[in-house]
Design a protein around this motif. Structure first.
Motif: not given
Length: 370
Positions: A137-139, A174
């Motif tokens: 995840q981006e975070d 994604s």
């Protein structure tokens, strides 16, 4: 004929289990008729009512086979529905989405195709084991054990896999196709099992900190946890043909059950009290060690055997085998594809039949006693 008369009750249980397994194999062989499973189940229930009311002889074996067919078709319905869903695009052309529970610790691996890292964890979809592979995840959040995630991706299976309920991988392309639905709650069973297993593993290593290999061997032999073993050690045991000593099997379960009961009886407990205490302790050990099919089979047979003593009845090993097979294959029909489970049950049945058949003949020692 004498052998059949003396073991009629146990052999009837064995034949019921064999009929159920044969019915499941037949059901899995014709998955095109899986949609008829409710009708097969209704026919089995009605057949039981007719057989009990009219006392139709030998009908129970046919009904067990019909029930096996219904169970297999029910499993196939869920699998086929998931496969149809996985091969078609979702809303707006996006990949199909699945709601999954994280059932194994997530691991991080460096992606080979592009820069970045991927996260992998284990789960199940309609009874099929699934390995989820997704970008981090981006975070930086990583799925934790017991959490519920919504994952949109494509489901694949290795073509060489003979078991249609294994070797599935869900590819999430994604990070935006993953969303956490709920956090893990403290009472999630797998979390409790993992905590207890980790605590037990630490106690197993007591006094072995000076040798990591010996501590890893101890964990593998007692709990079936082979992750701590070095790769070269595994290869050595595999080449020697002794890697099976690190797999929790029926032999381990029987040894643990015998040790538990011996300690309880030495402490002053009677036969019934020791049996009542051994059954839950043995079930806990099997669950903490991974609940492998061979261990579950041995634990069920031992529990049924000890249960006969608790009820004040003579234990029957063949009846215990048949009941264990009915429970295992009735609750999880997909085990028909598991060769290890089939070998475990087959070998044990062969041993029991040989002991029963050879026991009707007098040995030289019996003649001397006469």
């Amino acid at each position: 004929m004498r052998f059949l008369r003396q073991n009629s009750h146990g052999l009837a249980s064995v034949m019921l289990a064999v009929a159920l397994i044969a019915g499941e194999a037949l059901g899995f062989a014709v998955p095109q008729m899986a949609a008829l499973w409710p009708w097969a189940a209704c026919a089995a229930v009605m057949g039981v009512c007719v057989a009990v009311g009219w006392r139709v002889p030998f009908s129970r074996f046919a009904l067990a086979g019909l029930a096996g067919v219904a169970l297999a078709w029910r499993s196939e319905c869920g699998r086929l529905a998931v496969e149809r869903m996985s091969h078609g695009p979702g809303a707006g052309g996006s990949p199909p989405a699945f709601e999954l529970t994280v059932e194994g610790d997530a691991t991080l691996r460096e992606s080979r195709r592009k820069d970045g890292w991927t996260v992998r964890f284990n789960s199940h979809i309609a009874g099929m084991a699934v390995r989820v592979v997704a970008p981090v995840q981006e975070d930086g959040r990583i799925p934790a054990l017991g959490e519920r995630w919504r994952c949109a991706g494509w489901l694949s299976q290795r073509r060489s896999a003979a078991n249609r309920y294994s070797s599935h991988t869900l590819w999430v392309m994604s990070a935006g196709h993953m969303k956490r639905l709920s956090a893990a709650h403290g009472g999630y069973p797998r979390m409790l099992y993992r905590r207890l297993s980790d605590r037990l593993a630490r106690h197993v290593d007591t006094g072995l900190g000076w040798c990591r290999d010996l501590a890893a061997f101890n964990q593998a032999m007692l709990l079936g946890r082979r992750t701590g073993m070095a790769a070269n050690r595994r290869k050595s045991f595999a080449a020697a043909g002794t890697l099976h000593v690190f797999a929790i099997s029926g032999l381990h379960v029987m040894l643990v059950a015998g040790l538990m009961r011996a300690l309880l009886e030495r402490a002053g407990a009677g036969r019934r009290l020791s049996a009542a205490c051994t059954i839950p302790l043995l079930a806990a050990y099997v669950m903490l060690s991974g609940a492998r099919p061979s261990a579950v089979r041995a634990a069920l047979m031992t529990g049924l055997w000890l249960g006969g003593e608790l009820a004040g009845r003579k234990a029957d090993s063949l009846a215990a085998w048949g009941s264990a097979a009915l429970i295992v294959y009735g609750l999880s029909p997909k085990l028909v594809f598991d060769a290890g489970c089939a070998l475990s049950f087959s070998v044990m049945l062969g041993i029991l039949l040989w002991l029963r058949w050879s026991g009707q003949f007098a040995t030289p020692l019996d003649w001397m006693r006469r």
